[in-house]
Motif scaffolding. Structure first.
Motif, PDB file in Angstrom:
ATOM      1  N   TYR A 193       2.894 -19.803   3.665  1.00  0.00           N
ATOM      2  CA  TYR A 193       3.321 -18.829   4.465  1.00  0.00           C
ATOM      3  C   TYR A 193       4.825 -19.031   4.936  1.00  0.00           C
ATOM      4  O   TYR A 193       5.485 -18.104   5.188  1.00  0.00           O
ATOM      5  N   THR A 194       5.414 -20.243   5.064  1.00  0.00           N
ATOM      6  CA  THR A 194       6.717 -20.529   5.254  1.00  0.00           C
ATOM      7  C   THR A 194       7.772 -20.489   4.341  1.00  0.00           C
ATOM      8  O   THR A 194       8.817 -20.483   4.993  1.00  0.00           O
ATOM      9  N   GLU A 195       7.260 -20.582   3.388  1.00  0.00           N
ATOM     10  CA  GLU A 195       7.984 -20.374   2.005  1.00  0.00           C
ATOM     11  C   GLU A 195       7.811 -19.465   1.115  1.00  0.00           C
ATOM     12  O   GLU A 195       7.517 -19.790  -0.245  1.00  0.00           O
ATOM     13  N   MET A 196       7.442 -18.233   1.625  1.00  0.00           N
ATOM     14  CA  MET A 196       6.747 -17.162   0.428  1.00  0.00           C
ATOM     15  C   MET A 196       7.864 -16.549  -0.195  1.00  0.00           C
ATOM     16  O   MET A 196       8.847 -16.064   0.371  1.00  0.00           O
ATOM     17  N   GLU A 197       7.695 -16.586  -1.412  1.00  0.00           N
ATOM     18  CA  GLU A 197       8.548 -16.065  -2.436  1.00  0.00           C
ATOM     19  C   GLU A 197       8.123 -14.298  -2.665  1.00  0.00           C
ATOM     20  O   GLU A 197       7.301 -13.876  -2.946  1.00  0.00           O
ATOM     21  N   VAL A 198       9.169 -13.509  -2.336  1.00  0.00           N
ATOM     22  CA  VAL A 198       9.274 -12.333  -2.642  1.00  0.00           C
ATOM     23  C   VAL A 198      10.585 -11.755  -3.267  1.00  0.00           C
ATOM     24  O   VAL A 198      11.756 -11.917  -2.556  1.00  0.00           O
ATOM     25  N   ASN A 199      10.288 -11.388  -4.394  1.00  0.00           N
ATOM     26  CA  ASN A 199      11.205 -10.824  -5.202  1.00  0.00           C
ATOM     27  C   ASN A 199      12.622 -11.953  -5.269  1.00  0.00           C
ATOM     28  O   ASN A 199      13.491 -11.747  -5.284  1.00  0.00           O
ATOM     29  N   GLU A 200      12.134 -13.267  -5.855  1.00  0.00           N
ATOM     30  CA  GLU A 200      13.205 -14.120  -5.776  1.00  0.00           C
ATOM     31  C   GLU A 200      13.902 -14.703  -4.445  1.00  0.00           C
ATOM     32  O   GLU A 200      14.782 -15.239  -4.720  1.00  0.00           O
ATOM     33  N   MET A 201      13.447 -14.332  -3.428  1.00  0.00           N
ATOM     34  CA  MET A 201      13.990 -14.683  -2.263  1.00  0.00           C
ATOM     35  C   MET A 201      12.700 -15.520  -1.484  1.00  0.00           C
ATOM     36  O   MET A 201      11.545 -15.329  -1.547  1.00  0.00           O
ATOM     37  N   THR A 214      17.482  -7.891   0.978  1.00  0.00           N
ATOM     38  CA  THR A 214      17.913  -9.386   1.918  1.00  0.00           C
ATOM     39  C   THR A 214      16.598  -9.663   2.466  1.00  0.00           C
ATOM     40  O   THR A 214      15.429  -9.042   2.662  1.00  0.00           O
ATOM     41  N   SER A 215      16.354 -10.976   2.908  1.00  0.00           N
ATOM     42  CA  SER A 215      15.118 -11.314   3.718  1.00  0.00           C
ATOM     43  C   SER A 215      15.043 -10.601   4.903  1.00  0.00           C
ATOM     44  O   SER A 215      13.936 -10.376   5.182  1.00  0.00           O
ATOM     45  N   GLU A 216      16.248 -10.256   5.592  1.00  0.00           N
ATOM     46  CA  GLU A 216      15.913  -9.411   6.885  1.00  0.00           C
ATOM     47  C   GLU A 216      15.414  -8.094   6.460  1.00  0.00           C
ATOM     48  O   GLU A 216      14.705  -7.499   7.161  1.00  0.00           O
ATOM     49  N   TYR A 217      15.770  -7.486   5.419  1.00  0.00           N
ATOM     50  CA  TYR A 217      15.400  -6.372   5.078  1.00  0.00           C
ATOM     51  C   TYR A 217      13.832  -6.201   4.941  1.00  0.00           C
ATOM     52  O   TYR A 217      13.069  -5.225   5.177  1.00  0.00           O
ATOM     53  N   ILE A 218      13.348  -7.400   4.007  1.00  0.00           N
ATOM     54  CA  ILE A 218      11.952  -7.494   3.806  1.00  0.00           C
ATOM     55  C   ILE A 218      11.069  -7.671   5.114  1.00  0.00           C
ATOM     56  O   ILE A 218      10.204  -7.076   5.217  1.00  0.00           O
ATOM     57  N   ARG A 219      11.693  -8.388   5.934  1.00  0.00           N
ATOM     58  CA  ARG A 219      11.013  -8.813   7.139  1.00  0.00           C
ATOM     59  C   ARG A 219      11.050  -7.262   7.974  1.00  0.00           C
ATOM     60  O   ARG A 219       9.997  -7.094   8.704  1.00  0.00           O
ATOM     61  N   LYS A 220      12.057  -6.661   7.976  1.00  0.00           N
ATOM     62  CA  LYS A 220      11.987  -5.149   8.585  1.00  0.00           C
ATOM     63  C   LYS A 220      11.182  -4.440   8.001  1.00  0.00           C
ATOM     64  O   LYS A 220      10.173  -3.593   8.788  1.00  0.00           O
ATOM     65  N   LEU A 221      10.853  -4.335   6.655  1.00  0.00           N
ATOM     66  CA  LEU A 221       9.984  -3.351   5.927  1.00  0.00           C
ATOM     67  C   LEU A 221       8.740  -3.909   6.466  1.00  0.00           C
ATOM     68  O   LEU A 221       7.744  -3.064   6.565  1.00  0.00           O
ATOM     69  N   ALA A 222       8.311  -5.387   6.399  1.00  0.00           N
ATOM     70  CA  ALA A 222       6.951  -5.738   6.783  1.00  0.00           C
ATOM     71  C   ALA A 222       6.473  -5.274   8.289  1.00  0.00           C
ATOM     72  O   ALA A 222       5.506  -4.847   8.361  1.00  0.00           O
ATOM     73  N   LYS A 223       7.666  -5.157   9.101  1.00  0.00           N
ATOM     74  CA  LYS A 223       7.232  -4.928  10.357  1.00  0.00           C
ATOM     75  C   LYS A 223       6.693  -3.423  10.489  1.00  0.00           C
ATOM     76  O   LYS A 223       5.835  -3.110  11.119  1.00  0.00           O
ATOM     77  N   THR A 224       7.774  -2.835   9.833  1.00  0.00           N
ATOM     78  CA  THR A 224       7.397  -1.259   9.769  1.00  0.00           C
ATOM     79  C   THR A 224       6.094  -0.865   9.411  1.00  0.00           C
ATOM     80  O   THR A 224       5.437  -0.018   9.770  1.00  0.00           O
ATOM     81  N   ASN A 225       5.745  -1.625   8.245  1.00  0.00           N
ATOM     82  CA  ASN A 225       4.328  -1.371   7.426  1.00  0.00           C
ATOM     83  C   ASN A 225       3.202  -2.299   7.911  1.00  0.00           C
ATOM     84  O   ASN A 225       2.014  -2.348   7.464  1.00  0.00           O
ATOM     85  N   ARG A 226       3.422  -2.907   8.904  1.00  0.00           N
ATOM     86  CA  ARG A 226       2.694  -3.903   9.668  1.00  0.00           C
ATOM     87  C   ARG A 226       2.021  -4.784   8.690  1.00  0.00           C
ATOM     88  O   ARG A 226       0.660  -4.932   8.760  1.00  0.00           O
TER      89      ARG A 226
END
Length: 95
Positions: free
Chosen positions: A11-19, A69-81
């Motif tokens: 959970y703390t080091e989740m790899e998503v698209n090589e990030m 970016t990791s920030e974009y992925i986090r925003k995407l996650a928040k938007t999609n719950r």
């Protein structure tokens, strides 16, 4: 046997698209004692389920991976719950 630290790292080091990102936190929305908005897997998903859902959303949007970016992925996650809530995280670690 899977060590607790390895579960936490999923959970703390989740790899998503090589990030490497921290799994997003999600909390279901409650009004008057009733859940009104639920997140992906109700905030109880495994790290691999959450990771796969994030990748699915990125693929669905056809985002140029060079601009992710990791920030974009986090925003995407928040938007999609998409994410884990505190009880879901504790459950995954102690079971």
């Amino acid at each position: 046997m899977v060590r607790k630290i390895d579960i936490i790292k999923e959970y703390t080091e989740m790899e998503v698209n090589e990030m490497i990102i921290h799994c997003p936190y999600w909390m279901n929305k409650i009004q008057e004692g009733q859940v009104t908005i639920r997140g992906f897997s109700n905030g109880k998903g495994s790290a691999s389920e959450i990771r796969q859902e994030l990748i699915k959303q990125i693929d669905r949007l056809s985002i140029d991976r060079e601009h992710l970016t990791s920030e974009y992925i986090r925003k995407l996650a928040k938007t999609n719950r998409i994410g884990i809530d505190c009880s879901g995280f504790v459950y995954r670690v102690i079971t």
